[in-house]
Design an enzyme around this catalytic site. Sequence first.
Site, PDB file in Angstrom:
ATOM      1  N   CYS A   1       0.818  -1.214   0.000  1.00 41.40           N
ATOM      2  CA  CYS A   1       0.000   0.000   0.000  1.00 41.40           C
ATOM      3  C   CYS A   1       0.852   1.265   0.000  1.00 41.40           C
ATOM      4  O   CYS A   1       1.680   1.452   0.890  1.00 41.40           O
ATOM      5  CB  CYS A   1      -0.914  -0.014   1.224  1.00 41.40           C
ATOM      6  SG  CYS A   1      -1.833   1.519   1.470  1.00 41.40           S
TER       7      CYS A   1
ATOM      8  N   TYR B   1      -5.608   6.167  -8.737  1.00 34.34           N
ATOM      9  CA  TYR B   1      -6.781   5.381  -8.332  1.00 34.34           C
ATOM     10  C   TYR B   1      -8.040   5.881  -9.039  1.00 34.34           C
ATOM     11  O   TYR B   1      -8.896   5.090  -9.437  1.00 34.34           O
ATOM     12  CB  TYR B   1      -6.970   5.453  -6.816  1.00 34.34           C
ATOM     13  CG  TYR B   1      -5.986   4.605  -6.056  1.00 34.34           C
ATOM     14  CD1 TYR B   1      -6.319   3.302  -5.663  1.00 34.34           C
ATOM     15  CD2 TYR B   1      -4.727   5.076  -5.719  1.00 34.34           C
ATOM     16  CE1 TYR B   1      -5.427   2.515  -4.961  1.00 34.34           C
ATOM     17  CE2 TYR B   1      -3.817   4.298  -5.020  1.00 34.34           C
ATOM     18  CZ  TYR B   1      -4.173   3.012  -4.650  1.00 34.34           C
ATOM     19  OH  TYR B   1      -3.280   2.234  -3.966  1.00 34.34           O
TER      20      TYR B   1
END
Length: 325
Positions: A47, A178
């Site tokens: 992440c 994203y």
Amino acid sequence: MPQQVAIDQAGGFVRSPSYFNERITADGSSRWPVEPGRYRLVVSLACPWASRSVIVRRLLGLEDAIAMAIADPVQDERSWRFTLDPGGRDPVLGIRFLADAYEATDPDFEGGVSVPTVIDIPSGQVVTNDYHQITLDLSTQWRAHHRPGAPDLYPESLRAEIDEVNAGVYQAVNNGVYRAGFAQTQERYEEAYDGLFAELDRLTERLRTRRYLVGEHITEADVRLFTTLVRFDAVYHNHFKCNREKLAENPVLWGYARDLYQTPGFGDTVNFDHIKRHYYCVHTQLNPSGIVPAGPDLSLWWTPHERAALGGSPFGDATPPPRRP
């Protein structure tokens, strides 16, 4: 399992706000005091938001003060899990899933479980999952426990400029990839794509004549940009359709990213296996086969970057973190 993402009515990706946002402070202004050994930082090496805290913790030498748990990069229906640990439980918290700590803190919690998360070890309660603030507090609130020679990643004289740079990088780059990858309409995808590369073009010009984003040394701004750049060619270029060009095709940003990668505290915290398995195995709506790409060639990260000629130095009067055994 397919990762659940929030989509607005126009088909655009919406990042959920941090649900737990209390702070650990040195001056007693919160109920969570700075106390070495009390807290556990839960991360995933896959992440980018969690990787910020991994890098900053290492640069500042807070490994002994703040314990760290590493979650499995491949989630199941309960999100982040501790299947990398013996018996599938975190050895300190005694839980199988990060969600267990969320539910113990707020039984009515129904949001997404995210990393990084800081947990109070004695109570098992979640303190914060505010990835924006966690690294800033590591730099400012935990200063008394920094290693000798630790760099100042958020110097007061540069904070306004760092914050300004970070705001643009967050919206268009960190979150922009994203927004492009999870967009469900052509319009929202192209909006994110255009914003991403417009910001990368601005950053290219900024970094063409200066080694670091703000000032003469590494700051919080470099940490935040690096965690997206290091994932760009391995994931975002094809998986998220951010394919105007690869990072390796931009001489300025590629040199800048390699410079940071080769700096102690950056590349030695990166795990490309975790990164690729997370994105390509968890986002089944984008990659139904679950096949993980074999590339890119990671040895290229160690090729000469020639950025030192621009002046500045990674740590200035400070020192790099010691090499790991």
